[in-house]
Motif scaffolding. Structure first.
Motif, PDB file in Angstrom:
ATOM      1  N   GLY A   1       1.583  16.394  -4.736  1.00 19.31           N
ATOM      2  CA  GLY A   1       2.278  15.104  -4.627  1.00 19.31           C
ATOM      3  C   GLY A   1       1.247  13.987  -4.660  1.00 19.31           C
ATOM      4  N   CYS A   2       1.638  12.787  -4.200  1.00 21.06           N
ATOM      5  CA  CYS A   2       0.743  11.620  -4.328  1.00 21.06           C
ATOM      6  C   CYS A   2      -0.562  11.777  -3.559  1.00 21.06           C
ATOM      7  N   VAL A   3      -0.576  12.591  -2.495  1.00 24.88           N
ATOM      8  CA  VAL A   3      -1.845  12.781  -1.773  1.00 24.88           C
ATOM      9  C   VAL A   3      -2.917  13.372  -2.700  1.00 24.88           C
TER      10      VAL A   3
ATOM     11  N   ASP B   1       3.767  -3.224   2.917  1.00 30.78           N
ATOM     12  CA  ASP B   1       3.651  -1.774   2.789  1.00 30.78           C
ATOM     13  C   ASP B   1       4.671  -1.252   1.772  1.00 30.78           C
ATOM     14  N   THR B   2       4.213  -0.427   0.834  1.00 31.98           N
ATOM     15  CA  THR B   2       5.153   0.212  -0.097  1.00 31.98           C
ATOM     16  C   THR B   2       6.162   1.064   0.678  1.00 31.98           C
ATOM     17  N   ASP B   3       5.759   1.511   1.877  1.00 32.42           N
ATOM     18  CA  ASP B   3       6.662   2.337   2.688  1.00 32.42           C
ATOM     19  C   ASP B   3       7.988   1.612   2.986  1.00 32.42           C
TER      20      ASP B   3
ATOM     21  N   MET C   1      -2.496   2.078  -4.963  1.00 30.27           N
ATOM     22  CA  MET C   1      -1.804   3.337  -5.252  1.00 30.27           C
ATOM     23  C   MET C   1      -2.789   4.500  -5.366  1.00 30.27           C
ATOM     24  N   PRO C   2      -2.333   5.709  -5.074  1.00 27.17           N
ATOM     25  CA  PRO C   2      -3.198   6.885  -5.238  1.00 27.17           C
ATOM     26  C   PRO C   2      -3.160   7.396  -6.672  1.00 27.17           C
ATOM     27  N   CYS C   3      -2.633   6.592  -7.564  1.00 23.83           N
ATOM     28  CA  CYS C   3      -2.070   7.069  -8.820  1.00 23.83           C
ATOM     29  C   CYS C   3      -2.556   6.212  -9.989  1.00 23.83           C
TER      30      CYS C   3
ATOM     31  N   ILE D   1       6.269  10.031   4.540  1.00 26.59           N
ATOM     32  CA  ILE D   1       6.123  11.383   3.960  1.00 26.59           C
ATOM     33  C   ILE D   1       6.436  11.415   2.463  1.00 26.59           C
ATOM     34  N   PHE D   2       6.853  10.286   1.898  1.00 31.14           N
ATOM     35  CA  PHE D   2       6.982  10.191   0.428  1.00 31.14           C
ATOM     36  C   PHE D   2       5.692  10.633  -0.263  1.00 31.14           C
ATOM     37  N   GLY D   3       4.580  10.435   0.415  1.00 34.41           N
ATOM     38  CA  GLY D   3       3.282  10.665  -0.220  1.00 34.41           C
ATOM     39  C   GLY D   3       2.904  12.113  -0.388  1.00 34.41           C
TER      40      GLY D   3
ATOM     41  N   ALA E   1       9.485  -0.270   0.944  1.00 33.04           N
ATOM     42  CA  ALA E   1      10.298  -0.067  -0.259  1.00 33.04           C
ATOM     43  C   ALA E   1      10.701   1.397  -0.432  1.00 33.04           C
ATOM     44  N   ALA E   2       9.930   2.304   0.164  1.00 30.13           N
ATOM     45  CA  ALA E   2      10.330   3.722   0.119  1.00 30.13           C
ATOM     46  C   ALA E   2      11.627   3.893   0.925  1.00 30.13           C
ATOM     47  N   ASP E   3      11.719   3.208   2.066  1.00 29.54           N
ATOM     48  CA  ASP E   3      12.968   3.230   2.834  1.00 29.54           C
ATOM     49  C   ASP E   3      14.123   2.658   2.003  1.00 29.54           C
TER      50      ASP E   3
ATOM     51  N   THR F   1       0.839  -1.201   0.000  1.00 31.80           N
ATOM     52  CA  THR F   1       0.000   0.000   0.000  1.00 31.80           C
ATOM     53  C   THR F   1       0.875   1.253   0.000  1.00 31.80           C
ATOM     54  N   ALA F   2       0.609   2.144  -0.941  1.00 30.90           N
ATOM     55  CA  ALA F   2       1.409   3.369  -1.081  1.00 30.90           C
ATOM     56  C   ALA F   2       1.200   4.303   0.110  1.00 30.90           C
ATOM     57  N   PRO F   3       2.194   5.151   0.377  1.00 31.34           N
ATOM     58  CA  PRO F   3       2.087   6.053   1.530  1.00 31.34           C
ATOM     59  C   PRO F   3       0.807   6.899   1.553  1.00 31.34           C
TER      60      PRO F   3
ATOM     61  N   ILE G   1      10.688  15.971  -7.889  1.00 31.09           N
ATOM     62  CA  ILE G   1       9.542  16.319  -8.732  1.00 31.09           C
ATOM     63  C   ILE G   1       8.448  15.261  -8.605  1.00 31.09           C
ATOM     64  N   MET G   2       7.238  15.726  -8.411  1.00 36.29           N
ATOM     65  CA  MET G   2       6.056  14.862  -8.401  1.00 36.29           C
ATOM     66  C   MET G   2       5.057  15.445  -9.397  1.00 36.29           C
ATOM     67  N   ALA G   3       4.410  14.579 -10.157  1.00 40.15           N
ATOM     68  CA  ALA G   3       3.570  15.066 -11.256  1.00 40.15           C
ATOM     69  C   ALA G   3       2.256  15.691 -10.791  1.00 40.15           C
TER      70      ALA G   3
HETATM   71 FE1  HC1 Z   1       3.652   7.735  -4.392  1.00 37.85          FE
HETATM   72 FE2  HC1 Z   1       5.863   6.514  -4.215  1.00 37.85          FE
HETATM   73  S1  HC1 Z   1       5.254   8.278  -2.917  1.00 37.85           S
HETATM   74  S2  HC1 Z   1       5.191   7.643  -6.113  1.00 37.85           S
HETATM   75  O1  HC1 Z   1       3.759   9.478  -4.683  1.00 37.85           O
HETATM   76  O2  HC1 Z   1       7.684   7.090  -4.372  1.00 37.85           O
HETATM   77  O3  HC1 Z   1       1.668   6.629  -6.237  1.00 37.85           O
HETATM   78  O4  HC1 Z   1       1.775   7.474  -2.075  1.00 37.85           O
HETATM   79  O5  HC1 Z   1       3.583   4.830  -3.739  1.00 37.85           O
HETATM   80  O6  HC1 Z   1       6.338   3.996  -5.879  1.00 37.85           O
HETATM   81  O7  HC1 Z   1       6.457   4.954  -1.669  1.00 37.85           O
HETATM   82  C1  HC1 Z   1       2.328   7.111  -5.506  1.00 37.85           C
HETATM   83  C2  HC1 Z   1       2.380   7.615  -2.957  1.00 37.85           C
HETATM   84  C3  HC1 Z   1       4.081   5.853  -3.988  1.00 37.85           C
HETATM   85  C4  HC1 Z   1       6.208   4.948  -5.197  1.00 37.85           C
HETATM   86  C5  HC1 Z   1       6.276   5.522  -2.631  1.00 37.85           C
END
Ligand code: HC1
Ligand code: SF4
Length: 581
Positions: free
Chosen positions: A513-515, A271-273, A363-365, A426-428, A275-277, A233-235, A507-509
């Motif tokens: 950001g992802c929120v 948790d995707t978190d 993902m929020p994306c 806080i990546f999110g 992998a964020a670490d 699960t993404a942040p 940069i986030m598109a």
């Molecule tokens: Fe994101 Fe990421 S933060 S890109 O914004 O780097 O989607 O939430 O999952 O992969 O961790 C999105 C969010 C997400 C990646 C991380």
């Protein structure tokens, strides 16, 4: 100031305000459809194409669209006369006469602004029901579905894509019943410069633009006894999923989300978190490596380093900045690092072949759907991440399974790929990735523990930001942009040497950001909702016992047991990528 009267009430507004702005000041709710004002972004859709917001202006023969008519001194406005109501009803009837009637099976059902207005206006019949209809073939890409039969030509998507994101993938073409918003030459989105950021989907008022829905494929995988189904699960999801279940924006539902995923039948709830670490371990190491070589006078080294975890941003620079291809970090995104580790390290640990494992990401994306379909993120045709679904799709799955989300207990993620730090969560939000990277890079560079891990100068919602962070004898110059238009402004300035050189840029598109991602619950233009989600992530970070990625015990164990060291051979093979022109 301009003084006018609306529905008998006096009001003063600044020069340049519209009648709609003035009505808002009085809390008079004039219905709108094409209009959208995303505060804090350049997104103000002024198409005035729908004419739902018409009002009577004393002394004028024609009704005026309130969203596009400037307020002037002495105006007397009436928003609710029978003439106004009749005009709005006629507009709705005309719009609906060229709109499919498949609301019950439409992905937007329950969230459709056209449906809401039809209900609000109490329409019970349509005088124009049997007129001509547009007919378009659906355009299905890995991330987005376009059904232009449902388009009402509000042009919000076009404003978003061209003015906010500056991608230029969409424009209005043709006339009459053939009029449609489309990529050039009516080519499919997948063949255009579209980045799949999903922001057009986020602002579409109807079901014309929606995500490609993979929930049924996930349900099929969960029902398959031969598959081991792993979820990440993404942040940003934990800060928005609650909105689908009646919680206030900004409510964290991390524990309930983990419980819901377990109830749905996922075998391992990760948790995707985590992998964020892992991303920080690689990206911050790559940054320090480039920085050290740069300081030693190596002119082949490229700075600033650009973050690379946002797939829409990656597609944007591949299309728009092919000359800068060696500047972004080569670190894969957390989604893809997770998939690569799950299907190697974890599959080996479970003693199963990689094709027995199905990795699902929440993902929020929308661009994450496209990212996991990119060929380089697969081994012999088997993708590292099999299916990516949005926060909205997960909410549907939970509702469909009759899970009483609000009464679920808080549960933890599973080990070992569920453990994460505050830096990861806080990546999110915009600024979070670079703050996480600075926390680790600063400690590695100085060999000293940080007194304070919060870098407030990197936070906030301004579209382009910069901060100077002292690290030992050096002052790091950091840039941040969110929204692709802001990214373009910042990168152009860097490319043209118009700004003091940066060391690193995030940069986030998506705006926020992802929120603020295109797969989050619809915020209908209320950017304060996005800000509340960001605050929730900072709260989760603050409450975490470990707040620096390099201190995550599960990540340390992963390097010891399996990967060796950051940027080492195995890490390079599994966790880094390359880009394509
Ligand atoms: Fe994101 Fe990421 S933060 S890109 O914004 O780097 O989607 O939430 O999952 O992969 O961790 C999105 C969010 C997400 C990646 C991380
Ligand atoms: Fe434009 Fe983004 Fe929509 Fe693609 S997904 S058409 S880039 S707004």
């Amino acid at each position: 100031m301009i003084d006018l009267t609306i529905d008998g009430r006096p009001v003063s507004v600044p020069e340049g305000s519209t009648i709609l702005d003035a009505a808002k000041k009085l809390d008079i709710n004039i219905p709108t459809l094409c209009h959208l004002d995303l505060e804090g972004t350049p997104m103000v859709n002024k198409a005035a194409s729908c004419r739902i917001c018409v009002v009577e202006v004393e002394g004028r023969r024609n009704l005026a669209p309130s969203c596009a008519t400037p307020a002037t001194n002495g105006m007397v406005i009436k928003t609710n006369t029978i003439r106004v109501l009749n005009a709005r009803k006629t507009v709705m009837e005309l719009l609906l006469s060229d709109h499919p009637k498949d609301c019950l099976v439409c992905a937007k059902s329950g969230n459709c602004e056209l449906q809401d207005l039809a209900e609000k206006f109490g329409l019970r019949e349509n005088r124009f029901e049997h007129g001509a209809q547009s007919t378009y073939v659906k355009d299905v890409s890995p991330a987005i579905e376009r059904d232009m039969n449902k388009c009402i030509m509000c042009r919000r998507c076009e404003t978003m894509c061209n003015e906010v994101q500056t991608v230029g993938a969409l424009s209005g073409i043709n006339r009459g019943f053939d009029a449609v918003v489309s990529p050039a030459f009516e080519m499919p989105l997948d063949e255009s410069v579209c980045t799949f950021c999903g922001q057009c989907v986020a602002v579409c008022p109807t079901g014309a633009l929606v995500e490609r829905d993979y929930t049924w494929k996930v349900i099929e995988a969960l029902a398959d006894p031969d598959k081991v189904v792993v979820v990440q699960t993404a942040p940003a999801v934990r800060a928005a999923l609650g909105e689908e279940f009646g919680y206030e924006p900004g409510t964290l539902v991390t524990g309930k989300m983990a419980a819901a995923l377990r109830t749905l039948g996922f075998d391992h709830v990760f948790d995707t978190d985590f992998a964020a670490d892992l991303t920080i371990m690689e990206e911050a190491s790559e940054f320090l490596d480039r920085l050290t070589r740069h300081l030693e006078g190596d002119t082949s080294v490229k700075l600033p380093i650009l973050t690379s975890c946002c797939p829409a941003w990656v597609k944007f620079f591949e299309h728009q900045y092919p000359d800068l291809m060696d500047v972004p970090s080569t670190a894969k995104s957390p989604q893809q690092m997770f998939g690569a580790i799950a299907k190697s390290f974890y599959a080996e640990k479970l003693g199963i072949p990689r094709d027995k494992m199905v990795v699902v990401s929440i993902m929020p994306c929308l661009a994450k759907k496209y990212e996991c379909a990119r060929e380089e993120f697969s081994v012999d045709g088997n993708p590292d991440v099999d299916l990516s679904i949005t926060t909205r799709e997960l909410a549907h799955m939970i509702k469909q399974a009759n899970i009483d989300f609000r009464n679920l207990p808080d549960e933890d993620f599973d080990d070992p790929m569920g453990a994460s730090t505050g830096a990861a969560v806080i990546f999110g939000t915009t600024g979070g990735v670079i703050e996480a990277a600075v926390r680790s890079a600063a400690e590695w560079a100085t060999g000293q523990e940080l007194d304070k891990v919060d870098f407030e100068s990197l936070r906030g919602l301004d579209g382009c930001r910069e901060a100077k962070i002292p690290v030992g004898d050096l002052v790091l110059h950091i840039g941040i942009a969110h929204g692709l238009g802001n990214a373009r402004r910042l990168l152009d300035a860097v490319r043209n040497n118009e700004v003091e050189p940066f060391h690193a840029i995030e940069i986030m598109a998506c705006p926020g950001g992802c929120v603020g991602g295109g797969g989050q619950p619809y915020h209908h233009g209320h950017m304060e909702i996005v800000a509340k989600r960001a605050q929730a992530l900072y709260r989760e970070d603050e409450g975490k016992p470990i707040r620096k990625s390099h201190e995550n015990p599960s990540i340390k164990a992963l390097y010891e047991e399996y990967l060796g060291k950051p940027l080492g051979e195995k890490a390079h093979h599994l966790l880094h990528t390359h880009y394509f022109k």
